[in-house]
Write an enzyme that holds these catalytic residues in place. Structure first.
Site, PDB file in Angstrom:
ATOM      1  N   LYS A 176       4.839 -18.940   1.919  1.00 26.43           N
ATOM      2  CA  LYS A 176       4.941 -18.807   0.470  1.00 26.43           C
ATOM      3  C   LYS A 176       5.935 -17.682   0.208  1.00 26.43           C
ATOM      4  O   LYS A 176       5.597 -16.515   0.230  1.00 26.43           O
ATOM      5  CB  LYS A 176       3.572 -18.480  -0.144  1.00 26.43           C
ATOM      6  CG  LYS A 176       3.413 -18.932  -1.616  1.00 26.43           C
ATOM      7  CD  LYS A 176       4.390 -18.297  -2.599  1.00 26.43           C
ATOM      8  CE  LYS A 176       3.921 -16.906  -2.992  1.00 26.43           C
ATOM      9  NZ  LYS A 176       4.827 -16.291  -4.032  1.00 26.43           N
ATOM     10  N   GLU A 252       1.406  -5.558   6.070  1.00 27.36           N
ATOM     11  CA  GLU A 252       2.276  -4.398   5.916  1.00 27.36           C
ATOM     12  C   GLU A 252       2.428  -4.187   4.421  1.00 27.36           C
ATOM     13  O   GLU A 252       3.019  -5.024   3.725  1.00 27.36           O
ATOM     14  CB  GLU A 252       3.641  -4.618   6.565  1.00 27.36           C
ATOM     15  CG  GLU A 252       4.517  -3.377   6.496  1.00 27.36           C
ATOM     16  CD  GLU A 252       5.987  -3.677   6.314  1.00 27.36           C
ATOM     17  OE1 GLU A 252       6.638  -2.922   5.546  1.00 27.36           O
ATOM     18  OE2 GLU A 252       6.471  -4.654   6.887  1.00 27.36           O
ATOM     19  N   CYS A 286      10.346  -1.034   1.943  1.00 31.42           N
ATOM     20  CA  CYS A 286       9.024  -0.419   2.068  1.00 31.42           C
ATOM     21  C   CYS A 286       9.061   0.823   2.937  1.00 31.42           C
ATOM     22  O   CYS A 286       8.228   1.720   2.796  1.00 31.42           O
ATOM     23  CB  CYS A 286       8.022  -1.428   2.624  1.00 31.42           C
ATOM     24  SG  CYS A 286       8.559  -2.218   4.145  1.00 31.42           S
ATOM     25  N   GLU A 388       4.331   4.632  -5.520  1.00 32.72           N
ATOM     26  CA  GLU A 388       5.500   3.935  -4.996  1.00 32.72           C
ATOM     27  C   GLU A 388       6.334   3.382  -6.149  1.00 32.72           C
ATOM     28  O   GLU A 388       5.832   2.684  -7.017  1.00 32.72           O
ATOM     29  CB  GLU A 388       5.077   2.793  -4.075  1.00 32.72           C
ATOM     30  CG  GLU A 388       6.244   2.084  -3.423  1.00 32.72           C
ATOM     31  CD  GLU A 388       5.823   0.951  -2.503  1.00 32.72           C
ATOM     32  OE1 GLU A 388       6.479   0.757  -1.469  1.00 32.72           O
ATOM     33  OE2 GLU A 388       4.838   0.254  -2.829  1.00 32.72           O
TER      34      GLU A 388
END
Length: 484
Positions: A176, A252, A286, A388
């Site tokens: 996906k 992750e 990331c 973040e």
């Protein structure tokens, strides 16, 4: 008008419900994406299960390895097709996509195929209570049907990082992709057919998360395991879905990574390294560095030097010579990043450079641009230091001692990566052992040996992938005990 269709059982499948795929550079319409509903996801699961029960499940390791090498070779043969698709979807500069995204996307198939071909399993001889002997040996079997939920920042690279080992271990996959970046996952379906990967081994379902392909896939009882790269909140939702049936997950997740620059560091290399880790891919990595801590004797000099690096980054379209930074992925994400730019000012930050939107000409003015931005002067409690952002920005603060640097690096809910810049070997080893992260780079960033363990600590993830560590998720390890 391009049509990005689902890929199920070796065939491209259209649906009546579509959504737009737009280019981040100028917001032009690239094409229509066919959204998968529950029926398409179910069909993909059934196709994946049939492949496990069929030719793919009976195939020798040697033949699987041969086919996965062919996949990598075909990606490289169609390098320009994949490159153009990735640049259109993400807007990233040609130099970045051509040197990182596509080569690594292909390499993931070869590396993991070779690891599986050569990995040993354990065996033990033992005495039995009746005075006899027994032999124990381990065998690995595929986990089954794997749901692969992918991010938009490195679409091909991070997708094949999971698909490569999953297929090498004999699993089948349902990918996906992010709704923002459907192109390369779809294009890979053509590669699979071209090299003879059996139908149903690789499947793609397009769509969104809640009440769309993402939720239908992660909740489907026929999916045996789920691997995901993306933000922590989405990971929590997927983990809740995976709890039904006690299915394993490999995550992750987000990061709020620190860079520690000691006074004895090679100054120029440290500035260049932090500039890259803070601003590359428009900060949409990331592993990027959003918190920078610099030892006080070189603090002012470092801030001034990093400012020059940020201001030298030329924004522009992917193919234009000298472009150093592309746009953010979407208008929505641009607004999120700009909201943090405002929060920094409201909290009293000194804006060293940036803080807004660059002036772009013509159609580029419709793109999702932001300026590389540096702040100083904020307390550690500020939102731009705690949360973040995923944009081309960082806050720089001074530190005095090694102990203070480690404490600052660890003062976060996240634990993905840290960079340490020092020429003192003792400092490097001590700090690397104390930072609470999955990977610590010393005098480098984004330097990856695909054989090594990769993943996050704390809220940055669950599990490790890479090298033989990927086998721990993508296979079931069975012990066979034979009494002689």
């Amino acid at each position: 008008m391009k049509q990005f269709m689902n890929f199920i059982g070796g065939e491209f499948v259209a649906t009546s419900k579509t959504f737009e795929n737009r280019a981040p550079v100028d917001n032009r319409l690239i094409g229509q994406v066919h959204e998968a509903g529950a029926a398409e996801v179910d069909a993909a699961v059934r196709a994946a299960r049939a492949a496990l029960d069929g030719e793919w499940g009976r195939m020798s390791v040697a033949r699987r390895v041969e086919l996965l090498h062919a996949v990598a070779d075909e990606i490289n043969r169609r390098f320009d097709d994949f490159l153009q698709a990735e640049m259109a979807d993400t807007g990233k500069p040609h130099a970045l996509a051509s040197h990182v995204d596509i080569p690594r996307g292909a390499a993931n198939f070869k590396v993991f195929a070779d690891i599986v071909k050569n990995v040993p399993t354990e065996s033990f001889e033992m005495a039995t209570p009746d005075g006899g002997q027994a032999v124990n040996y381990a065998v690995r079997s595929p986990l089954g049907v794997i749901g692969v939920v992918c991010p938009w920042n490195l679409p091909l690279l991070l997708m094949t990082w999971k698909v490569g080992p999953a297929l090498a271990c004999g699993n089948t996959v349902i990918v996906k992709p992010s709704e923002e970046t459907p192109a390369t996952a779809t294009l890979l379906g053509e590669v699979m057919n071209a090299v003879g990967i059996p139908p149903g081994v690789y499947n793609v379902v397009h769509g969104f998360g809640p009440d769309s392909a993402g939720e239908f896939l992660t909740r489907h009882p026929g999916v045996n395991g789920i691997t995901f790269t993306g933000e922590t909140r989405t990971g929590e939702a997927i983990m809740a879905a995976a709890a039904k049936g006690v299915r394993p997950v490999s995550f992750e997740l987000g990061g709020k990574n620190a860079g520690l620059v000691f006074a004895d560091a090679d100054f120029d290399k440290a500035v260049a390294g932090i500039a890259r880790s803070a601003f590359e891919n428009c900060g949409q990595v990331c592993l990027g560095t959003e918190r920078v801590y610099v030892q006080r004797p070189i603090f002012e000099k470092f801030v001034a030097a990093l400012k020059l690096k940020a201001e030298a980054m030329k924004p522009g379209p992917s193919e234009e010579a000298g472009v150093g930074i592309g746009p953010l992925i979407s208008r929505e994400h641009q607004q999120k990043v700009l909201s943090y730019y405002r929060k920094a000012v409201e909290a009293g930050a000194t804006v060293v450079t940036g803080g807004g939107v660059p002036q772009m000409k013509g159609a580029l003015a419709e793109g999702h641009w932001v300026q590389p931005t540096i702040w100083t002067g904020l307390p550690e409690t500020a939102a731009v230091i705690r949360e973040e952002i995923f944009g081309p920005c960082c806050h720089i603060a001074p530190f005095d001692t090694e102990e203070e640097a480690v404490a600052l690096a660890n003062a976060t809910d996240y634990g993905l990566a840290t960079t340490v810049w020092t020429q003192n070997l003792g400092t490097a080893h001590r700090v690397a052992r104390q930072v609470e992260v999955g990977i610590c780079w010393v005098n480098s960033w984004f330097l990856r040996d695909l054989r090594t363990a990769f993943g996050g600590a704390k809220a940055s993830g669950i599990g490790r992938e890479g090298g033989v560590h990927s086998l721990e998720f993508y296979t079931e390890l069975r012990n066979v005990c034979i009494k002689l």
